[in-house]
Scaffold this motif. Structure first.
Motif, PDB file in Angstrom:
ATOM      1  N   SER A 293       0.908  -1.459  -0.205  1.00 44.67           N
ATOM      2  CA  SER A 293      -0.059  -0.074  -0.257  1.00 44.67           C
ATOM      3  C   SER A 293       0.676   1.691  -0.316  1.00 44.67           C
ATOM      4  O   SER A 293       1.839   1.657   0.276  1.00 44.67           O
ATOM      5  CB  SER A 293      -1.013  -0.146   1.753  1.00 44.67           C
ATOM      6  OG  SER A 293      -0.222  -0.061   2.530  1.00 44.67           O
ATOM      7  N   TYR A 294       0.395   1.748  -0.217  1.00 44.26           N
ATOM      8  CA  TYR A 294       0.824   3.872  -0.685  1.00 44.26           C
ATOM      9  C   TYR A 294       0.210   4.223   0.352  1.00 44.26           C
ATOM     10  O   TYR A 294      -1.344   4.377  -0.046  1.00 44.26           O
ATOM     11  CB  TYR A 294       1.322   3.814  -1.701  1.00 44.26           C
ATOM     12  CG  TYR A 294       0.667   4.037  -3.061  1.00 44.26           C
ATOM     13  CD1 TYR A 294      -0.288   5.644  -3.101  1.00 44.26           C
ATOM     14  CD2 TYR A 294      -0.581   3.157  -3.410  1.00 44.26           C
ATOM     15  CE1 TYR A 294      -1.389   6.220  -3.827  1.00 44.26           C
ATOM     16  CE2 TYR A 294      -1.335   3.922  -4.434  1.00 44.26           C
ATOM     17  CZ  TYR A 294      -2.082   4.879  -4.337  1.00 44.26           C
ATOM     18  OH  TYR A 294      -2.883   5.137  -5.606  1.00 44.26           O
ATOM     19  N   SER A 295       0.745   6.229   0.323  1.00 42.19           N
ATOM     20  CA  SER A 295       0.098   6.929   0.960  1.00 42.19           C
ATOM     21  C   SER A 295       0.609   8.118  -0.144  1.00 42.19           C
ATOM     22  O   SER A 295       1.277   8.217  -0.690  1.00 42.19           O
ATOM     23  CB  SER A 295       0.546   6.936   3.015  1.00 42.19           C
ATOM     24  OG  SER A 295       1.831   7.631   1.973  1.00 42.19           O
ATOM     25  N   ASP A 296      -0.639   8.523  -0.117  1.00 40.81           N
ATOM     26  CA  ASP A 296      -0.434  10.337  -0.423  1.00 40.81           C
ATOM     27  C   ASP A 296       0.112  10.873  -0.424  1.00 40.81           C
ATOM     28  O   ASP A 296       0.883  11.334   1.186  1.00 40.81           O
ATOM     29  CB  ASP A 296      -2.173  10.773  -0.453  1.00 40.81           C
ATOM     30  CG  ASP A 296      -3.118  10.162  -1.249  1.00 40.81           C
ATOM     31  OD1 ASP A 296      -3.144   9.376  -2.377  1.00 40.81           O
ATOM     32  OD2 ASP A 296      -4.258  10.201  -0.363  1.00 40.81           O
TER      33      ASP A 296
END
Length: 80
Positions: free
Chosen positions: A9-12
């Motif tokens: 997952s990645y974050s903005d």
């Protein structure tokens, strides 16, 4: 890696705007009629201090110099 696919997952992205802390003058020492040493409290983590000066109480501040120590010797004072 062994033919397996891995997903993370990645974050903005976030916008970070640093804020500058101000310090407090601890002493003013007169060296001569045109010199004064201004000492101020150190700020943890600060790599330098930006010196500004106004020519009157309500005057416009102008950039003077950036220093790395917690004092500045002003050599350009006038009698007023």
């Amino acid at each position: 890696m062994n033919g397996k696919k891995y997903y993370y997952s990645y974050s903005d992205p976030k916008l970070g705007i640093p804020t500058l802390q101000t310090t407090t003058i601890t002493s003013l020492k007169k060296y001569s009629t045109r010199k004064i040493k201004i000492s101020f409290k150190k700020i943890n983590g600060a790599s330098g201090y930006i010196i500004y000066r106004a020519n009157s109480l309500n005057g416009t501040y102008k950039y003077i110099k950036t220093v790395t120590s917690n004092y500045y010797i002003d050599k350009n004072l006038t009698n007023n």
